[in-house]
Design a protein around this motif. Structure first.
Motif, short mmCIF file in Angstrom:
data_model
loop_
_atom_site.label_atom_id
_atom_site.label_comp_id
_atom_site.label_asym_id
_atom_site.label_seq_id
_atom_site.Cartn_x
_atom_site.Cartn_y
_atom_site.Cartn_z
N ALA A 178 -6.34 -0.43 0.33
CA ALA A 178 -5.05 -0.18 -0.48
C ALA A 178 -4.41 1.35 -0.05
CB ALA A 178 -4.90 -0.50 -1.76
N LEU A 179 -5.40 2.31 -0.27
CA LEU A 179 -4.92 3.49 0.00
C LEU A 179 -4.65 3.88 1.35
CD1 LEU A 179 -7.31 5.87 -2.06
CD2 LEU A 179 -4.82 5.14 -2.59
N ALA A 180 -5.35 3.17 2.51
CA ALA A 180 -5.21 3.23 3.84
C ALA A 180 -3.80 2.66 4.03
CB ALA A 180 -6.15 2.79 4.47
N LEU A 181 -3.51 1.59 3.47
CA LEU A 181 -2.29 0.91 3.88
C LEU A 181 -1.00 1.97 3.43
CD1 LEU A 181 -3.07 -2.56 3.16
CD2 LEU A 181 -2.24 -1.95 5.30
N MET A 182 -1.16 2.48 2.29
CA MET A 182 -0.22 3.24 1.75
C MET A 182 0.22 4.41 2.33
SD MET A 182 0.01 2.18 -2.45
CE MET A 182 -1.94 2.03 -2.58
N ALA A 183 -1.18 5.08 2.81
CA ALA A 183 -1.00 6.21 3.82
C ALA A 183 -0.28 5.98 5.00
CB ALA A 183 -2.51 6.73 4.10
N ALA A 184 -0.27 4.76 5.63
CA ALA A 184 0.33 4.33 6.61
C ALA A 184 1.80 4.11 6.52
CB ALA A 184 -0.18 3.10 7.44
N HIS A 185 1.99 3.37 5.32
CA HIS A 185 3.49 3.14 5.00
C HIS A 185 3.67 3.65 3.43
CE1 HIS A 185 3.26 -0.15 7.99
NE2 HIS A 185 2.05 -0.38 7.48
N ARG A 186 4.30 4.91 3.41
CA ARG A 186 4.08 5.64 2.24
C ARG A 186 5.14 5.22 1.21
NH1 ARG A 186 2.98 11.83 3.02
NH2 ARG A 186 1.57 11.90 4.77
N PRO A 187 4.68 4.82 -0.24
CA PRO A 187 5.67 4.50 -1.26
C PRO A 187 6.20 6.00 -1.55
CG PRO A 187 3.78 4.32 -1.86
CD PRO A 187 3.41 4.59 -0.50
N HIS A 188 7.27 6.19 -2.15
CA HIS A 188 7.53 7.46 -2.85
C HIS A 188 6.79 8.02 -3.63
CE1 HIS A 188 10.24 10.46 -4.70
NE2 HIS A 188 9.83 10.05 -5.87
N ARG A 189 5.95 7.22 -4.68
CA ARG A 189 4.97 7.98 -5.50
C ARG A 189 3.82 6.70 -5.71
NH1 ARG A 189 5.20 12.28 -5.49
NH2 ARG A 189 6.58 12.91 -7.09
N LEU A 190 2.81 7.09 -5.79
CA LEU A 190 1.51 6.30 -5.88
C LEU A 190 0.95 6.98 -7.14
CD1 LEU A 190 -0.55 4.04 -5.76
CD2 LEU A 190 -1.93 5.63 -3.94
N LEU A 191 0.79 6.43 -8.48
CA LEU A 191 0.05 6.97 -9.33
C LEU A 191 -1.32 6.06 -9.44
CD1 LEU A 191 0.94 8.86 -12.42
CD2 LEU A 191 -0.99 6.92 -12.56
N LEU A 192 -2.32 6.94 -8.97
CA LEU A 192 -3.84 6.40 -8.96
C LEU A 192 -4.45 6.70 -10.15
CD1 LEU A 192 -5.95 4.84 -7.16
CD2 LEU A 192 -6.14 7.02 -6.05
N GLN A 193 -5.05 5.68 -11.08
CA GLN A 193 -5.52 6.18 -12.43
C GLN A 193 -7.00 5.60 -12.41
OE1 GLN A 193 -3.59 7.15 -15.77
NE2 GLN A 193 -4.33 5.06 -17.08
N THR A 194 -7.89 6.40 -12.64
CA THR A 194 -9.15 6.11 -12.93
C THR A 194 -9.87 6.76 -13.83
OG1 THR A 194 -11.11 5.58 -11.47
CG2 THR A 194 -9.87 7.40 -10.88
N ARG A 195 -11.16 6.55 -14.23
CA ARG A 195 -12.07 7.21 -14.91
C ARG A 195 -13.29 7.37 -14.08
NH1 ARG A 195 -12.79 5.23 -20.18
NH2 ARG A 195 -10.58 4.43 -19.91
N SER A 196 -13.45 7.18 -12.82
CA SER A 196 -14.68 7.10 -12.07
C SER A 196 -14.73 8.10 -10.95
CB SER A 196 -14.65 5.56 -11.33
OG SER A 196 -15.75 5.62 -10.48
N PRO A 197 -15.68 8.81 -10.81
CA PRO A 197 -15.93 9.80 -9.72
C PRO A 197 -15.98 9.22 -8.57
CG PRO A 197 -17.77 9.92 -11.60
CD PRO A 197 -17.01 8.61 -11.73
N MET A 198 -15.77 7.87 -8.30
CA MET A 198 -15.93 6.97 -7.07
C MET A 198 -14.84 7.57 -6.12
SD MET A 198 -16.62 3.10 -5.87
CE MET A 198 -17.21 2.67 -7.53
N VAL A 199 -13.56 7.78 -6.96
CA VAL A 199 -12.35 8.15 -6.40
C VAL A 199 -12.57 9.29 -5.01
CG1 VAL A 199 -11.64 9.66 -8.14
CG2 VAL A 199 -10.06 8.64 -6.57
#
Ligand code: SF4
Length: 280
Positions: free
Chosen positions: A113-134
């Motif tokens: 999903a991130l790769a797709l949004m890097a190619a087709h950028r929305p105005h803002r993506l807020l990515l919320q997580t509690r995981s270091p995997m990010v």
């Protein structure tokens, strides 16, 4: 024993409303929460919402991966781009479940999903997580540049409180390290202190200053979507009383932390509850 289920979906982006009404869409690559296993977070009201009945068994005992999410998302982002709406589109990922739970290691849906949004950028993506995997996806976060905010959930600065109230979640130190690493790399990082748990206000403010661009402070009463009724129904006041955290569930319990954060970070970097989450 946790069950992992793969399903196809008709849509990737869901129009928002309510608490997140400042966003155009939410994006949830998974349904269910691996952090909710074995009782998980006792404050979790999501387990009482209709989404928790998507599969059989208690919240935390299953996780559904939306197998075809990347294909649907690409189609929807391109459609938004074609009609000129993408540059105004704001996306909250994820609203009901963490996009970086264990299954993501194998399914890589959040990364796709991130790769797709890097190619087709929305105005803002807020990515919320509690995981270091990010941290794995730093390359894509950098590709998204100013269009992404990473929001690390950190309910308290007190590891003993974290162990008691969010026992299946990463430690305070590990989450702060993730925030620090992303910020040092150039990603805009916020700490979502949500729901705020017992803490040491000045120590927490120092921690925030060391790893975040801004903080959002939210409480059970403001943030559970029911003025605290859902949290009361889950027995949070009784749990707090048993643990000796009297007063921390009451209205105004966040005052000291808000003041300490404002004094350490400056008022413009300290946001509150719904208005804060919707500040883009
Ligand atoms: S991580 Fe969030 S959704 Fe999962 S059990 Fe905890 S509060 Fe609930």
């Amino acid at each position: 024993m946790r069950r992992f289920i793969e399903q196809d979906v008709n849509r990737a982006l869901t129009p928002t409303g309510g608490f997140l009404r400042g966003f155009s869409f939410s994006l949830n690559p998974y349904i269910g929460c691996a952090f909710g296993a074995a009782g998980g977070c006792p404050f979790c009201y999501v387990r009482a919402l209709p989404v928790a009945r998507t599969a059989d068994g208690p919240w935390g005992s299953w996780v559904i991966a939306k197998r075809n999410l990347p294909a649907r998302l690409e189609h929807e982002l391109i459609a938004l781009e074609r009609c000129g709406r993408l540059a105004r589109t704001t996306i909250f990922m994820s609203s009901a479940t963490d996009p970086y739970q264990g299954l993501e290691r194998r399914m890589r849906l959040s990364r796709a999903a991130l790769a797709l949004m890097a190619a087709h950028r929305p105005h803002r993506l807020l990515l919320q997580t509690r995981s270091p995997m990010v941290e794995r996806d730093l390359d894509l976060l950098l590709a998204l540049g100013p269009n992404v905010i990473v929001s690390i959930t950190l309910e308290t600065d007190d590891e003993q409180v974290r162990r008691r109230l969010a026992p299946t979640s990463p430690s305070v130190a590990r989450r702060a390290t993730t925030a620090r690493r992303l910020r040092a790399a150039g990603v805009f990082v916020q700490l979502a202190i949500a729901p705020m748990m017992p803490n040491c206000a000045h120590r927490f403010a120092e921690l925030a200053a060391s790893c975040a661009d801004r903080v959002i402070i939210d409480t059970y009463l403001d943030g559970d979507g029911s003025g605290g009724k859902r949290s009361r129904a889950l027995g949070i006041p009784q749990l707090y009383a048993r643990l000796g955290y009297d007063g921390w569930f009451e209205a105004g319990a966040e005052r000291d932390l808000v003041e300490a954060m404002k004094s350490r970070l400056g008022g413009e970097r300290v946001l509150l509850s719904r208005a804060g989450f919707n500040a883009l």
